[in-house]
Design a protein around this motif. Sequence first.
Motif, PDB file in Angstrom:
ATOM      1  N   UNK A 149       0.830  -1.212   0.000  1.00 50.13           N
ATOM      2  CA  UNK A 149       0.000   0.000   0.000  1.00 50.13           C
ATOM      3  C   UNK A 149       0.869   1.268   0.000  1.00 50.13           C
ATOM      4  N   UNK A 150       2.161   1.108  -0.166  1.00 50.54           N
ATOM      5  CA  UNK A 150       3.111   2.219  -0.230  1.00 50.54           C
ATOM      6  C   UNK A 150       3.115   3.099   1.018  1.00 50.54           C
ATOM      7  N   UNK A 169      11.614   4.552  -2.373  1.00 56.08           N
ATOM      8  CA  UNK A 169      10.475   4.558  -3.284  1.00 56.08           C
ATOM      9  C   UNK A 169      11.001   4.926  -4.656  1.00 56.08           C
ATOM     10  N   UNK A 170      10.601   4.177  -5.642  1.00 56.68           N
ATOM     11  CA  UNK A 170      11.010   4.499  -7.003  1.00 56.68           C
ATOM     12  C   UNK A 170       9.798   4.850  -7.836  1.00 56.68           C
ATOM     13  N   UNK A 171       9.994   5.567  -8.903  1.00 56.41           N
ATOM     14  CA  UNK A 171       8.946   5.895  -9.883  1.00 56.41           C
ATOM     15  C   UNK A 171       7.869   6.821  -9.303  1.00 56.41           C
ATOM     16  N   UNK A 172       6.933   7.187 -10.164  1.00 55.27           N
ATOM     17  CA  UNK A 172       5.939   8.200  -9.798  1.00 55.27           C
ATOM     18  C   UNK A 172       4.535   7.668  -9.979  1.00 55.27           C
ATOM     19  N   UNK A 173       3.598   8.298  -9.278  1.00 56.40           N
ATOM     20  CA  UNK A 173       2.178   8.026  -9.500  1.00 56.40           C
ATOM     21  C   UNK A 173       1.833   6.563  -9.353  1.00 56.40           C
ATOM     22  N   UNK A 174       0.986   6.077 -10.263  1.00 54.09           N
ATOM     23  CA  UNK A 174       0.516   4.704 -10.175  1.00 54.09           C
ATOM     24  C   UNK A 174       1.666   3.714 -10.324  1.00 54.09           C
ATOM     25  N   UNK A 176       4.556   4.086  -8.904  1.00 54.81           N
ATOM     26  CA  UNK A 176       5.432   4.145  -7.729  1.00 54.81           C
ATOM     27  C   UNK A 176       5.460   2.801  -7.025  1.00 54.81           C
TER      28      UNK A 176
END
Lengths: 238, 540
Positions: A149-150, A169-174, A176
């Motif tokens: 669930x980040x 945490x890597x990447x963005x938005x959905x 991530x």
Amino acid sequence: MSVKTLKIDGKEIAIEEGATLLQAAKEAGIRIPTLCHLDGITDIGACRLCLVEIAGINRLLPACVTEVSEGMDVQTNTPKLKEYRKMIIEMLFAEGNHVCAVCVANGNCELQDLAIEMGMDHSRFPYRFPERDVDVSHDEFGIDHNRCVLCTRCVRVCDEIEGAHVWDVGFRGAAAKVITGLNQPWGTVDACTSCGKCVEACPTGAIFRKGATVGEMDRDRSKLDFIVTARELKQWTR
Amino acid sequence: MDITELQEIAEKERANQKEIRVHCCTSTGCRAANSMGVKKNLEAAVKDHGMSDRVQVVGVGCMGFCGNGPLVEIDSKEKLYEQVTPNDAESIINSLNGGGIPTAPEGDLKHPFFARQVRIVRETSGKIDPERIEEYIAAGGYQSLYKVIHDFTPQQVVEEITKSGLRGRGGAGYPTGLKWATVAKMPPGQKFVVCNGDEGDPGAFMDRSVLESDPHRVLEGMAIAAYAVGASEGFIYVRAEYPLAIERLEIAIKQAKKLGILGSQIFESNFDFKVNIRIGAGAFVCGEETALIASIEGGRGNPRPRPPYPAQHGIWGNPTLINNVESFANIAAIIREGAEWYASIGTEKSKGTKIFALTGKVKNNGLIEVPMGITLREIVEEMGGGIPGGQVKAVQTGGPSGGCIPASLLDTSVDYESLAKVGSMMGSGGMVVMDQDTSMVEVSRFYMEFCRGETCGKCIPCRAGTVQMYQALTKIINGEATEADLVKLEELCEMVKFTSLCGLGQSAPNPVLSTLRYFREEYLALLKQGVLNGKVAVHG
Ligand SMILES: Cc1cc2nc3c(=O)[nH]c(=O)nc-3n(C[C@H](O)[C@H](O)[C@H](O)COP(=O)(O)O)c2cc1C
Ligand code: SF4
Ligand code: SF4
Ligand code: SF4
Ligand code: FES
Ligand code: FES
């Protein structure tokens, strides 16, 4: 240290300066739902479940990072807040792939508990069925991103308590996702001390101890073979 | 460096300037249309005609009429040539001798597009060579910095800015003087001044233009701010997609340092100010101040809850002043002309000017600097020249955080309060004009797609909510939605707006909410379409 007095859900509370609203509520026996909060690590105000209404402030504030101040009048459980919380939980279920029946955490999961607490029986939002990986490259642990669930509790516990900073945490938005090392298989990250703190910190079944998952029962078929052929081969130990 | 030396540089520069200055835009917009080739040929033509003694070709910053570039202006003759090709260069130079008319189309500098502008921030944009500090100094540059260091106490500077009524140009419109006062009041020690040049709104390029055309103006504003709040170090955060802006800032910082205008003991005082450039990777969310700080510190550009505000707890925990590029670019003029002068421009609560990137279906695209209080109609119809053969349906301001203002409200005044009242916002300066053929539902989906891709993913409402809102809008556009879906969309909008952590999520629903407010019938028509096409069953 000075003491602040405030009201939470109508209840008068006195607590030392610098305490958060979440701590104050806990002391007063008032439950505020949380997900990204974990005692002992820094709060980041990310999940937004602990949002409360404060008289005279025209926006909702997260109880986990808001300090008490004198004369505050806080509401933690208005119909609006309940509705928002429920939507947040519904969106979490729609966002990942949660099949509780076959999950390591079934019956022992904060997300599941929250859903029950919110009275959620289904998600009003269409399920996204994202394609996500499972990483079992680590000797002892695994991570199933379908259930993540980040909340970043793993990231913080590893950085702040173990001091290893394996997670990020890597990447963005959905897209991530939590990553290990420089987004490499967990088992190849030298910094990991295999302390297992992330396993303890994870609120869901995303990070697990190997051998615990459903479907992970190891069958040692060669054992049968050994029993049947031992005498013949005069091989008494295996 | 003291004031006489500064004036000497200015005088020497002015004395060296030739009688005729041929300004050729070398900013990104015109460069893309080969203005560098034009400049080369202009220079060659000057040489060929033996006019080097009275004609000077100057590569200048953006003139604003970027849609019609490359632009060449003959400064002293008030002539403007548009869409100039390298082949036109010869005829332009030849015309200066009275030899024929240039082959490039001539622009109309008297057109409202130019005539209605009030240039404070862009005072010298497109007039000076941004790569030469001497030209900025010759235009009066750095005198304001000298003035505050020698004649003002930091407290007086803060008061002057407060009195001017300047508000932040980064979108929210927070009073600049108040912000400076907060940082100034923090106990002495390490403090930082940060210039926010992230500019992530789709279609916006005001800040890029200011940085490319007049970097010293921004540096001067930052230095004055640093003096006022007691900071000795600053950062300019620019996205990597702006290489020319970065290059010119680097040149500008180097030149200013060499003259003792930046660095230690500025103008022989005991005020030090060192400026660093930080290059962002181009995430929209990194324009949010707390994310920007995290990014400068070398971390992931994630916003964090406020309070504490950067003014108290910014870079590495130190008090930090963050202002937008355009905000800083206003400062030198306010100090030079005085707060009263500045406060006399604009409306009661919104002072000064604002730069907009006017785009979309209007005839004249480009950058305009207009006084606050001008109406949208004046901008769109007079300056923008309206929509040739079409009708204005709506004007979008504020980008993904703003809203669409319908044509019926074109008389709305351009100021912070009025734009908010009609459900949009000033924003950082994007202004997109839409015609009758634009589907407003598509427009709101466009912005939602942008937010969905740009959310950092930290908080759930924004990360998951933008995905769900985008999906709901798609369902509506595909004629597969029912009224229940519309209700759900509205509930989602409300939830995301009130529960998200930072401004990105809090304002992501705005384009949907504003189009629902003014163009609801378009949503309803799509629902009906679904029933007609048999894609949606009719219930009870
Ligand atoms: C998602 C998001 C993006 C932003 N992007 C920018 C930007 O690109 N440039 C900018 O100056 N401010 C941006 N802001 C506003 C900044 O957080 C901040 O308020 C501003 O830089 C303050 O400067 P000002 O007071 O001079 O406007 C953004 C805010 C949010 C929430
Ligand atoms: S993580 Fe929790 S909610 Fe998700 S499948 Fe497992 S038990 Fe269910
Ligand atoms: S793996 Fe577990 S602890 Fe880590 S972010 Fe995901 S849900 Fe949270
Ligand atoms: S609102 Fe969006 S961009 Fe802002 S912190 Fe939350 S997820 Fe990140
Ligand atoms: S517990 Fe406070 S925001 Fe997650
Ligand atoms: S880029 Fe040349 S006029 Fe704007």
